[in-house]
Design a protein around this motif. Structure first.
Motif, mmCIF file in Angstrom:
data_model
loop_
_atom_site.group_PDB
_atom_site.id
_atom_site.type_symbol
_atom_site.label_atom_id
_atom_site.label_comp_id
_atom_site.label_asym_id
_atom_site.label_seq_id
_atom_site.Cartn_x
_atom_site.Cartn_y
_atom_site.Cartn_z
ATOM 1 N N ARG A 168 -13.608 -18.880 -25.993
ATOM 2 C CA ARG A 168 -15.169 -17.589 -24.369
ATOM 3 C C ARG A 168 -14.755 -17.150 -23.807
ATOM 4 N N ASP A 169 -14.017 -17.671 -22.328
ATOM 5 C CA ASP A 169 -13.419 -17.060 -21.706
ATOM 6 C C ASP A 169 -11.861 -15.558 -21.236
ATOM 7 N N ALA A 170 -11.794 -15.695 -22.512
ATOM 8 C CA ALA A 170 -10.753 -14.748 -22.138
ATOM 9 C C ALA A 170 -11.748 -13.472 -23.319
ATOM 10 N N GLY A 171 -12.974 -13.526 -23.847
ATOM 11 C CA GLY A 171 -14.128 -12.760 -24.018
ATOM 12 C C GLY A 171 -13.651 -12.757 -25.819
ATOM 13 N N ALA A 172 -13.838 -13.944 -26.227
ATOM 14 C CA ALA A 172 -14.061 -14.287 -27.335
ATOM 15 C C ALA A 172 -15.521 -14.691 -28.112
ATOM 16 N N ILE A 173 -16.176 -14.323 -29.121
ATOM 17 C CA ILE A 173 -17.238 -14.829 -29.767
ATOM 18 C C ILE A 173 -16.753 -16.519 -30.558
ATOM 19 N N VAL A 174 -17.280 -17.733 -30.191
ATOM 20 C CA VAL A 174 -17.143 -18.636 -30.664
ATOM 21 C C VAL A 174 -17.601 -19.022 -31.858
ATOM 22 N N VAL A 175 -17.585 -19.338 -32.840
ATOM 23 C CA VAL A 175 -18.146 -20.539 -33.955
ATOM 24 C C VAL A 175 -17.154 -21.648 -34.108
ATOM 25 N N ARG A 209 -7.926 -5.555 -27.716
ATOM 26 C CA ARG A 209 -8.125 -4.688 -27.530
ATOM 27 C C ARG A 209 -7.635 -3.888 -28.783
ATOM 28 N N HIS A 210 -8.242 -4.105 -29.977
ATOM 29 C CA HIS A 210 -8.348 -3.724 -31.209
ATOM 30 C C HIS A 210 -9.216 -3.670 -32.329
ATOM 31 N N GLY A 211 -10.042 -4.663 -32.085
ATOM 32 C CA GLY A 211 -11.186 -5.337 -32.105
ATOM 33 C C GLY A 211 -12.121 -6.502 -31.447
ATOM 34 N N VAL A 212 -12.702 -7.719 -32.662
ATOM 35 C CA VAL A 212 -14.125 -7.449 -31.497
ATOM 36 C C VAL A 212 -13.387 -9.815 -32.183
ATOM 37 N N PRO A 213 -13.095 -10.234 -31.165
ATOM 38 C CA PRO A 213 -12.321 -11.312 -31.564
ATOM 39 C C PRO A 213 -13.000 -12.134 -32.188
ATOM 40 N N TRP A 214 -13.392 -13.290 -33.129
ATOM 41 C CA TRP A 214 -13.953 -14.273 -33.211
ATOM 42 C C TRP A 214 -13.274 -15.543 -33.733
ATOM 43 N N VAL A 215 -13.379 -16.124 -32.585
ATOM 44 C CA VAL A 215 -12.617 -17.574 -33.064
ATOM 45 C C VAL A 215 -13.247 -18.622 -33.472
ATOM 46 N N VAL A 216 -13.319 -19.274 -34.056
ATOM 47 C CA VAL A 216 -13.916 -20.298 -35.348
ATOM 48 C C VAL A 216 -13.400 -21.678 -34.273
ATOM 49 N N ASP A 217 -13.512 -22.563 -33.479
ATOM 50 C CA ASP A 217 -13.442 -23.609 -33.076
ATOM 51 C C ASP A 217 -13.492 -24.940 -33.812
ATOM 52 N N ASP A 218 -12.631 -25.423 -34.889
ATOM 53 C CA ASP A 218 -12.483 -26.682 -35.651
ATOM 54 C C ASP A 218 -12.666 -27.543 -35.476
ATOM 55 N N GLY A 219 -13.556 -27.653 -34.800
ATOM 56 C CA GLY A 219 -13.482 -29.087 -34.233
ATOM 57 C C GLY A 219 -12.182 -29.877 -33.216
ATOM 58 N N SER A 220 -11.716 -28.772 -32.625
ATOM 59 C CA SER A 220 -11.144 -29.153 -31.395
ATOM 60 C C SER A 220 -10.975 -30.087 -30.318
ATOM 61 N N GLY A 221 -10.607 -30.649 -30.488
ATOM 62 C CA GLY A 221 -10.384 -32.364 -29.031
ATOM 63 C C GLY A 221 -10.092 -31.638 -27.363
ATOM 64 N N ASP A 222 -9.635 -30.404 -27.726
ATOM 65 C CA ASP A 222 -8.972 -30.047 -26.161
ATOM 66 C C ASP A 222 -10.021 -28.924 -25.636
ATOM 67 N N ALA A 223 -9.777 -28.112 -24.764
ATOM 68 C CA ALA A 223 -10.723 -26.783 -24.077
ATOM 69 C C ALA A 223 -10.518 -25.344 -24.963
ATOM 70 N N THR A 224 -10.431 -25.072 -26.666
ATOM 71 C CA THR A 224 -9.796 -24.106 -27.433
ATOM 72 C C THR A 224 -11.044 -23.096 -27.122
ATOM 73 N N GLN A 256 -13.813 -22.458 -24.684
ATOM 74 C CA GLN A 256 -14.119 -22.701 -23.738
ATOM 75 C C GLN A 256 -13.255 -21.692 -22.889
ATOM 76 N N VAL A 257 -11.128 -21.419 -23.685
ATOM 77 C CA VAL A 257 -10.733 -20.356 -23.138
ATOM 78 C C VAL A 257 -11.180 -19.336 -24.207
ATOM 79 N N GLY A 284 -5.937 -18.664 -25.489
ATOM 80 C CA GLY A 284 -6.709 -17.465 -24.122
ATOM 81 C C GLY A 284 -5.389 -15.607 -24.421
ATOM 82 N N HIS A 285 -4.478 -15.943 -24.443
ATOM 83 C CA HIS A 285 -3.608 -15.031 -24.591
ATOM 84 C C HIS A 285 -3.880 -14.007 -25.964
ATOM 85 N N VAL A 286 -3.970 -15.125 -27.421
ATOM 86 C CA VAL A 286 -4.214 -14.115 -28.850
ATOM 87 C C VAL A 286 -5.638 -13.428 -28.495
ATOM 88 N N VAL A 287 -6.802 -14.020 -27.642
ATOM 89 C CA VAL A 287 -8.411 -13.196 -28.031
ATOM 90 C C VAL A 287 -7.661 -12.078 -26.553
#
Length: 214
Positions: free
Chosen positions: A48-55, A28-43, A45-46, A20-23
């Protein structure tokens, strides 16, 4: 450089505590694209809530495949530049303006140079690339690329290079490279790269394949 056309690609595996903090900082400098690589936690959703596009990957495919997915998705919508950033908070997003200015001023690839490296194999890899291409820290996860470099290669990684293939391809083909030293932050938890001996073997394998294939 138009912020909306800068893709900040962040591969993430079980990084709900930091993503969340990283996103938010990167956004502030670009569009965050987070690639959730099969996480078992809430990576995812967190992020997305912070403003990232999630793959999302249904199962873990590894660092390089995560970057492949993020680059392909961002390139498909016409992004002009790509920045890779780690999800664990070790890279300071406040370096992004400096990195993007170097792209604006003509660099094709900008490579972060960490203040310290964790493993013997990283030093060996760096010695080889320093002698061959003048690249001080090929394994740093903070790099930036013009879309033209990605288009020339056609993919980010094809052989498990631990994030180095596109950079070494650019160096070998005469693209303009710049390097940015920075202080690396400590992780708050255990590294995701694996045990020391296994990590060193993976790095040495990537080095051998890079020498053969680039």
């Amino acid at each position: 450089m138009d912020r909306s056309r800068v893709a900040i690609v962040i591969p993430a595996l079980n990084e709900a505590s930091t993503i969340g903090h990283v996103v938010r900082a990167a956004g502030r400098h670009g569009v965050p694209w987070v690639v959730d690589d099969g996480s078992g936690d809430a990576t995812a959703q967190v992020a997305r809530d912070a403003g990232a596009i999630v793959v999302s990957h249904a199962c873990n495919q590894g660092y390089d495949q995560a970057l492949n997915s993020g680059f392909a998705a961002a390139y498909a919508i016409g992004c002009d530049a790509f920045v890779t950033l780690d999800a664990d908070g070790q890279h300071d997003p406040e370096l992004l303006p400096r990195i993007l200015r170097l792209l604006e001023n003509g660099a094709d690839v900008v490579i972060g140079v960490r203040s310290k490296r964790a493993r013997l194999a990283e030093h060996i890899f760096a010695c080889v690339t320093m002698l061959r291409y003048g690249i001080c820290d090929p394994l740093c996860g903070m790099k930036a690329y013009r879309a033209s470099v990605y288009a020339a290669r056609g993919h980010f990684d094809g052989y498990g290079s631990i994030g180095t293939e596109l950079t070494l391809f650019a160096a070998a083909r005469g693209f303009r490279l710049e390097q940015v030293p920075f202080e690396v932050r400590n992780r708050a938890d255990n590294p995701r790269f694996g045990r020391v001996w296994r990590a060193n073997l993976r790095i040495l394998r990537a080095l051998a394949l890079s020498i053969i294939r680039i």
